[in-house]
Design a protein around this motif. Structure first.
Motif, PDB file in Angstrom:
ATOM      1  N   GLU A 101       2.777   9.112 -10.842  1.00 61.88           N
ATOM      2  CA  GLU A 101       2.187   8.938  -9.590  1.00 61.88           C
ATOM      3  C   GLU A 101       2.776   7.949  -8.538  1.00 61.88           C
ATOM      4  N   ASP A 119      -3.176  14.381  -3.411  1.00 58.19           N
ATOM      5  CA  ASP A 119      -3.717  14.609  -4.745  1.00 58.19           C
ATOM      6  C   ASP A 119      -3.308  15.661  -5.861  1.00 58.19           C
ATOM      7  N   ARG A 120      -2.771  15.336  -7.015  1.00 59.54           N
ATOM      8  CA  ARG A 120      -2.621  16.273  -7.914  1.00 59.54           C
ATOM      9  C   ARG A 120      -3.522  16.841  -8.835  1.00 59.54           C
ATOM     10  N   GLY A 122      -1.843   9.594  -2.482  1.00 63.99           N
ATOM     11  CA  GLY A 122      -1.855  10.399  -3.765  1.00 63.99           C
ATOM     12  C   GLY A 122      -3.445  10.116  -4.217  1.00 63.99           C
ATOM     13  N   HIS A 123      -3.625  10.671  -5.466  1.00 71.31           N
ATOM     14  CA  HIS A 123      -5.038  10.480  -6.047  1.00 71.31           C
ATOM     15  C   HIS A 123      -5.523   9.146  -6.176  1.00 71.31           C
TER      16      HIS A 123
END
Length: 278
Positions: free
Chosen positions: A179, A228-229, A254-255
């Motif tokens: 991440e 966001d994965r 990202g997340h």
């Protein structure tokens, strides 16, 4: 301070002026309230900011059995915290990841003393269940592929064993490599990860198999981190069917946006809270 709720003792942390509007921050898996440190620091100059360790995480107790981690119980935890820290006025709730999933349960509970809700990377599971019955396109298939870890968490014995001996002790390295997130990892991470699997096992299959009608008039702000994965825009595309007041915002993150972009996220939260403070 601590709040007793449904057989759990919840560790609650406060910042800011208690006479200001209260903002309650709810963390996800496998974090603790510390994931909100940056956001809380940004908000505390204007608001009464509260963050707590959810049951099974951090300094809170960890009741045994899947029934102790079902969504209605988690919602009552949140409402117990709200009652303790903001007894005279509704609170504004912000949830991330599993914190958002369980907050949706409280927000869609009739009469809940919640003034506004900001949801980051965590849908209402019932809404997703209904959505998958109506639409099953490429976007939803991609989301299912992104959610592979949920199936892994349902594997008995093996999943907790892998977390306890492989993933958990290396969680900081996993965050950095996968991440790009540099963050202090709580010393309870191994225990928290194993306990947190109960959230998935207690709720995903029942809610997706038999989704309920969960509606709300609470003003909702959906914050979608573009990188966001794990929670893609597909899981929240149907929210307007269930909520009467929805505002959608995007964040170039990202997340783990609460850690990597605390100032930007705090700004969105503050704007939403101000707009819905009487």
């Amino acid at each position: 301070m601590h709040v007793e709720s449904e057989g759990a003792r919840l560790a609650v942390h406060e910042r800011g002026d208690r006479s200001a509007p209260t903002v309650v921050l709810v963390h996800g898996f496998p974090d603790t309230h510390r994931v909100w440190d940056g956001v809380a620091a940004e908000l505390a100059g204007e608001f009464h900011v509260v963050a707590y360790d959810v049951r099974g995480a951090g300094a809170s107790s960890a009741p045994r059995g899947l029934a102790a981690y079902r969504l209605p119980v988690l919602a009552r935890d949140l409402l117990a915290v709200v009652a303790a820290v903001s007894p005279d006025a509704p609170a504004h709730v912000v949830g991330h990841d599993w914190g958002s999933i369980q907050a949706w349960e409280a927000v869609t509970t009739p009469g809940a003393p919640i003034a506004s809700f900001t949801s980051v990377s965590g849908p209402c599971l019932d809404h997703v269940g209904h959505l998958l019955r109506r639409k099953r396109g490429p976007r939803h298939l991609r989301q299912l592929l992104h959610s592979w870890y949920i199936a892994a968490f349902h594997v008995p014995v093996v999943a907790p064993l892998v977390w306890r001996h492989v993933v958990g002790p290396r969680w900081g390295d996993v965050l950095r490599r996968v991440e790009g997130v540099s963050a202090d990892v709580q010393p309870t991470i191994v225990r928290d990860g194993v306990n947190g699997m109960a959230l998935y096992r207690a709720n995903f299959v029942p809610r997706l198999r038999s989704p309920r009608a969960r509606r709300t008039d609470v003003p909702v702000q959906l914050v979608q981190p573009l990188g966001d994965r794990y929670a893609t825009p597909a899981v929240s595309e149907d929210v307007e069917r269930w909520a009467t007041d929805v505002r959608r915002r995007e964040l170039d993150a990202g997340h783990w946006a609460p850690v990597t972009h605390p100032r930007e996220l705090a700004r969105l939260v503050a704007e939403h809270v101000r707009a819905h403070t009487r």
